[in-house]
Design an enzyme around this catalytic site. Structure first.
Site, PDB file in Angstrom:
ATOM      1  N   ASP A  95       0.711  -1.213   0.195  1.00  0.00           N
ATOM      2  CA  ASP A  95       0.058   0.065  -0.142  1.00  0.00           C
ATOM      3  C   ASP A  95       0.876   1.372   0.084  1.00  0.00           C
ATOM      4  O   ASP A  95       0.139   2.364   0.404  1.00  0.00           O
ATOM      5  CB  ASP A  95      -0.982   0.179   1.173  1.00  0.00           C
ATOM      6  CG  ASP A  95      -0.320   0.123   2.478  1.00  0.00           C
ATOM      7  OD1 ASP A  95       1.117  -0.098   2.386  1.00  0.00           O
ATOM      8  OD2 ASP A  95      -0.880   0.432   3.515  1.00  0.00           O
ATOM      9  N   GLU A  96       2.090   1.167  -0.291  1.00  0.00           N
ATOM     10  CA  GLU A  96       2.938   2.474  -0.554  1.00  0.00           C
ATOM     11  C   GLU A  96       3.826   2.205  -1.568  1.00  0.00           C
ATOM     12  O   GLU A  96       4.608   1.091  -1.956  1.00  0.00           O
ATOM     13  CB  GLU A  96       3.814   2.501   0.888  1.00  0.00           C
ATOM     14  CG  GLU A  96       4.672   3.780   0.826  1.00  0.00           C
ATOM     15  CD  GLU A  96       5.180   4.086   2.192  1.00  0.00           C
ATOM     16  OE1 GLU A  96       5.901   4.988   2.264  1.00  0.00           O
ATOM     17  OE2 GLU A  96       4.829   3.192   3.280  1.00  0.00           O
TER      18      GLU A  96
END
Length: 180
Positions: A34-35
Site C-alpha cells: 500500500d505504498e
C-alpha cells in the site's frame, strides 16, 4: 484477512501507477502493498506549470484508484522522497498535497518524524534540546556539525539535509512481489 483481495487491489493500484509512470517518463518504486514512490518528469507547457500538472495528476491517480478498487488513496508530491512522504503524511487520509514550500511543511515537524530517527536517537537529540526541525534551523551554521556530533557524520549529514528539504535517495524501480 482477505489476502487474495489485498493482492488483487495491490496489483490493480500497481498497474495504475506503472501506467502513469510510463506516460510521464517515470518509474515506480513499490515499497509495500500500500505504498510506493513514483517519479515523474513533468515539463512546463504553454498552459500549465509543472506544479499545476502535478496537482492534476495526483488527483487523477486518486480518482482512478477509487474507481478501480473502491479504495481511497493519499498522494504526496515533492521534489524528493522525503518531501513526497511528508506531504502524504500531512494530508492523510484520502487527499493529495503538492509540496511547494518545504520550509512551511518542515518548520513544526518533530525530528522523530524524519526517516532514520528512532526512539533512542530522538532521546539523544531531545537531551540537547533538539526536538523540531525549527530547533535545528535555529542553530544556523552550527546545525550540521551539531547533528554530526550527536548522530555521527553519516547520519548527521543526512538528517541535516532532511531538515533543509534535501534527500538524495533515488526512486528505484523494484520487481513486484506477492504479499506475504
Amino acid at each position: 484477512y482477505d489476502f487474495d483481495g489485498y493482492e488483487e487491489v495491490s496489483e490493480t493500484v500497481s498497474d495504475i501507477l506503472d501506467h502513469h509512470a510510463s506516460e510521464n517518463q517515470g518509474y515506480v518504486e513499490h515499497v509495500s502493498c500500500d505504498e510506493a514512490y513514483v517519479e515523474f518528469h513533468l515539463e512546463r507547457s504553454d498552459d500549465k506549470s509543472p506544479i499545476e500538472k502535478a496537482r492534476e495528476l495526483a488527483e487523477s491517480i486518486r480518482k482512478e484508484i477509487l474507481e478501480a478498487t473502491q479504495c481511497t488513496a493519499t498522494v504526496g508530491v515533492g521534489k524528493n522522497k522525503l518531501l513526497a512522504k511528508l506531504g502524504t503524511d500531512h494530508v492523510k487520509p484520502n487527499r493529495s498535497f503538492v509540496v511547494e514550500d518545504f520550509r512551511s511543511l518542515l518548520k513544526s515537524l518533530e525530528l522523530k518524524q524524519l526517516h532514520g530517527i528512532g526512539y533512542c536517537l530522538n532521546r539523544k537529540l531531545a537531551e540537547r534540546d533538539l526536538v523540531t526541525v525549527q530547533d535545528v534551523w535555529e542553530l544556523g551554521s552550527r546545525g550540521e556539525s551539531e547533528l554530526c556530533g550527536i548522530l555521527g557524520p553519516g547520519l548527521g549529514k543526512k538528517i541535516f539535509g532532511f531538515c533543509n528539504g534535501r534527500d538524495d535517495r533515488p526512486v528505484q524501480p523494484v520487481e513486484r512481489k506477492t504479499i506475504g
